[in-house]
Design an enzyme around this catalytic site. Structure first.
Site, mmCIF file in Angstrom:
data_model
loop_
_atom_site.group_PDB
_atom_site.id
_atom_site.type_symbol
_atom_site.label_atom_id
_atom_site.label_comp_id
_atom_site.label_asym_id
_atom_site.label_seq_id
_atom_site.Cartn_x
_atom_site.Cartn_y
_atom_site.Cartn_z
ATOM 1 N N GLY A 164 -11.221 -6.161 1.383
ATOM 2 C CA GLY A 164 -11.836 -6.295 2.715
ATOM 3 C C GLY A 164 -12.244 -7.722 3.011
ATOM 4 O O GLY A 164 -13.324 -7.981 3.539
ATOM 5 N N HIS A 176 -13.290 -2.643 4.633
ATOM 6 C CA HIS A 176 -11.934 -2.787 5.173
ATOM 7 C C HIS A 176 -11.966 -2.786 6.695
ATOM 8 O O HIS A 176 -12.776 -2.103 7.306
ATOM 9 C CB HIS A 176 -11.045 -1.639 4.682
ATOM 10 C CG HIS A 176 -10.745 -1.703 3.224
ATOM 11 N ND1 HIS A 176 -11.335 -0.893 2.297
ATOM 12 C CD2 HIS A 176 -9.897 -2.516 2.527
ATOM 13 C CE1 HIS A 176 -10.875 -1.180 1.093
ATOM 14 N NE2 HIS A 176 -10.002 -2.172 1.200
ATOM 15 N N GLY A 177 -11.058 -3.536 7.303
ATOM 16 C CA GLY A 177 -10.922 -3.499 8.759
ATOM 17 C C GLY A 177 -11.591 -4.674 9.446
ATOM 18 O O GLY A 177 -11.921 -5.688 8.816
ATOM 19 N N SER A 205 0.847 -1.201 0.000
ATOM 20 C CA SER A 205 0.000 0.000 0.000
ATOM 21 C C SER A 205 0.881 1.249 0.000
ATOM 22 O O SER A 205 2.096 1.162 0.223
ATOM 23 C CB SER A 205 -0.898 0.000 1.236
ATOM 24 O OG SER A 205 -0.107 0.246 2.392
ATOM 25 N N SER A 248 -10.749 -10.103 5.023
ATOM 26 C CA SER A 248 -10.334 -10.783 6.258
ATOM 27 C C SER A 248 -11.525 -11.438 6.935
ATOM 28 O O SER A 248 -12.650 -10.929 6.883
ATOM 29 C CB SER A 248 -9.697 -9.770 7.224
ATOM 30 O OG SER A 248 -8.374 -9.507 6.829
ATOM 31 N N ASN A 275 -8.227 -10.047 -1.186
ATOM 32 C CA ASN A 275 -7.292 -9.199 -0.414
ATOM 33 C C ASN A 275 -7.452 -9.406 1.088
ATOM 34 O O ASN A 275 -8.544 -9.208 1.637
ATOM 35 C CB ASN A 275 -7.585 -7.725 -0.699
ATOM 36 C CG ASN A 275 -7.166 -7.303 -2.083
ATOM 37 O OD1 ASN A 275 -6.831 -8.127 -2.925
ATOM 38 N ND2 ASN A 275 -7.179 -6.013 -2.323
ATOM 39 N N ILE A 276 -6.351 -9.767 1.735
ATOM 40 C CA ILE A 276 -6.392 -10.035 3.177
ATOM 41 C C ILE A 276 -5.268 -9.254 3.863
ATOM 42 O O ILE A 276 -4.096 -9.493 3.582
ATOM 43 C CB ILE A 276 -6.250 -11.547 3.454
ATOM 44 C CG1 ILE A 276 -7.426 -12.303 2.810
ATOM 45 C CG2 ILE A 276 -6.180 -11.820 4.962
ATOM 46 C CD1 ILE A 276 -7.367 -13.812 2.945
ATOM 47 N N ASP A 277 -5.631 -8.367 4.736
ATOM 48 C CA ASP A 277 -4.632 -7.598 5.487
ATOM 49 C C ASP A 277 -4.926 -7.636 6.993
ATOM 50 O O ASP A 277 -4.090 -8.049 7.805
ATOM 51 C CB ASP A 277 -4.610 -6.144 4.979
ATOM 52 C CG ASP A 277 -3.516 -5.327 5.633
ATOM 53 O OD1 ASP A 277 -2.634 -5.915 6.301
ATOM 54 O OD2 ASP A 277 -3.510 -4.091 5.495
ATOM 55 N N ASP A 327 -1.322 -1.667 -3.910
ATOM 56 C CA ASP A 327 -2.683 -1.716 -3.364
ATOM 57 C C ASP A 327 -3.211 -0.280 -3.191
ATOM 58 O O ASP A 327 -2.511 0.571 -2.628
ATOM 59 C CB ASP A 327 -2.596 -2.427 -2.000
ATOM 60 C CG ASP A 327 -3.947 -2.763 -1.407
ATOM 61 O OD1 ASP A 327 -4.899 -2.974 -2.181
ATOM 62 O OD2 ASP A 327 -4.044 -2.840 -0.168
HETATM 63 P P1 13P Z 1 -8.853 -6.279 5.093
HETATM 64 O O1 13P Z 1 -7.846 -5.473 5.857
HETATM 65 O O2 13P Z 1 -10.231 -5.986 5.537
HETATM 66 O O3 13P Z 1 -8.479 -7.692 5.036
HETATM 67 O O4 13P Z 1 -8.788 -5.734 3.577
HETATM 68 C C1 13P Z 1 -7.591 -5.793 2.890
HETATM 69 C C2 13P Z 1 -7.679 -5.068 1.593
HETATM 70 O O5 13P Z 1 -8.713 -4.929 0.993
HETATM 71 C C3 13P Z 1 -6.421 -4.552 1.049
HETATM 72 O O6 13P Z 1 -6.641 -3.850 -0.144
HETATM 73 O O1 G3H Z 2 -7.027 -1.597 2.163
HETATM 74 C C1 G3H Z 2 -6.036 -1.209 2.742
HETATM 75 C C2 G3H Z 2 -5.020 -2.179 3.213
HETATM 76 O O2 G3H Z 2 -5.497 -2.901 4.307
HETATM 77 C C3 G3H Z 2 -3.719 -1.517 3.473
HETATM 78 O O3 G3H Z 2 -3.755 -0.817 4.681
HETATM 79 O O4 G3H Z 2 -3.086 1.419 3.899
HETATM 80 O O5 G3H Z 2 -2.958 0.829 6.318
HETATM 81 O O6 G3H Z 2 -1.342 -0.169 4.692
HETATM 82 P P1 G3H Z 2 -2.717 0.401 4.912
HETATM 83 ZN ZN ZN Z 3 -8.570 -2.870 -0.158
#
Ligand code: 13P
Ligand code: G3H
Ligand code: ZN
Length: 316
Positions: A211, A179-180, A48, A213, A253-255, A81
């Protein structure tokens, strides 16, 4: 081995989804590569804007190159990203990225089309593919917060129009996620009805789910038992990844889930060893736990076990 995102999508489309995982540091990179090797899965590394700024954009590139040498069997793509136009150009010009995401989804449709088209022209000239976004997810991403009331699902007719007008290579669609860690209140389900309509209008075209996760309850409970105060969290049911993949979702997408693993490991470690101050022992635990987590997600995405077939199809 770094490959193009298009090569990964060609192999995966309609069969499984490729996990796209965000990284910010060396520990995440090590856990990610280990987990993908353990589960024999191709993957996408996402960077990102915030991750590029966290230390220095050159640092993540160096970490990824080093990880690729440490794990020579890995097959992956490198993706920007949620880029803005300038960051997309920077990544396209860097020669390191397989693909970029231009996120102009907060702009009106025509503006989104115009910005995306400019990025597509620059990226395609260098053989780089472009993910664009239409529709608006709720939640927080980087410096933008979208209130739930303003989130809107992707309109399937607009999606077709958007792809035709921009020439983008994949499309991030809003199908109910955000997200989150606080994605749903009450019912936890993707909008498969919308997804089916988008697929019908864009057959064979790779769709992306942001989003994604799953925000595991056991993980959040452990964090809270070790001093955290995460309340009312809920993620995507990970059993819905594969049905979504069959409907064209090729990148998931998983963050947030990775951040939860980090938080659980470190909270538990320092609760237990409150006099310690060396970051390496919990860092080691994190790398191993993150690898396990990644392997478990790849199983659910259907990407686990695909590595050798992909390698053969690439002739490598
Ligand atoms: P989450 O953080 O909700 O998994 O989403 C990740 C994402 O969409 C990164 O672009
Ligand atoms: O969608 C966003 C991702 O989870 C990246 O998060 O911008 O805090 O690195 P970030
Ligand atoms: Zn995203």
């Amino acid at each position: 081995m770094i490959v193009t995102t298009a090569q990964l999508f060609k192999h995966a489309y309609g069969k499984y989804a490729v996990g796209a995982y965000n990284i910010n540091n060396a520990e995440q990179a090590m856990g990610l590569f280990q987990g993908c090797i353990d589960s024999k899965a191709p993957f996408i590394i996402q960077i990102s804007k915030g991750a590029r700024k966290y230390t220095d954009k050159r640092m993540l590139e160096a970490i990824i190159r080093a990880a690729s040498e440490i794990f020579p069997e890995a097959i992956f793509a490198v993706h920007l990203d949620h880029g803005d136009e300038q960051t997309c150009y920077d990544c396209i010009d860097s020669g390191f990225f397989s693909s970029v995401m231009i996120d102009a989804s907060h702009d009106p449709f025509e503006e989104n089309v115009a910005i995306t088209k400019r990025v597509v022209d620059r990226a395609h000239a260098k053989g780089i593919s472009v993910e664009a976004e239409l529709g608006m997810l709720g939640g927080v991403e980087e410096d933008i917060k979208v209130e739930e009331g303003n989130a809107c699902l992707t309109d399937p007719d607009e999606a077709k129009d958007f792809v035709q007008q921009t020439g983008c290579d994949s499309l991030a669609c809003a199908i109910g996620t955000s997200h989150g860690a606080f994605k749903f209140k009450g019912k936890q389900s993707l909008h498969f009805d919308v997804l089916e309509k988008i697929k019908a209008r864009l057959p064979g075209f790779p769709l992306v789910m942001h989003g994604s996760s799953s925000v595991p309850k056991e993980e959040v409970d452990r964090i809270n038992a070790a001093g955290g105060t995460i309340k009312d969290s809920m993620g995507v049911d990970p059993k819905e990844y594969l049905p979504a993949a069959k409907l064209g979702v090729t990148k998931v997408n998983i963050d947030t889930d990775g951040r939860l693993v980090w938080t659980r490991v470190h909270r538990e470690f320092f609760k237990e060893k409150s006099g310690d101050f060396d970051f390496r022992p919990p860092g080691k635990i994190f790398m191993a736990e993150y690898a396990k987590f990644i392997a478990s997600r790849n199983e659910l995405l259907g990407s686990a076990g695909q590595l050798e077939d992909l390698r053969a199809s690439l002739g490598k």
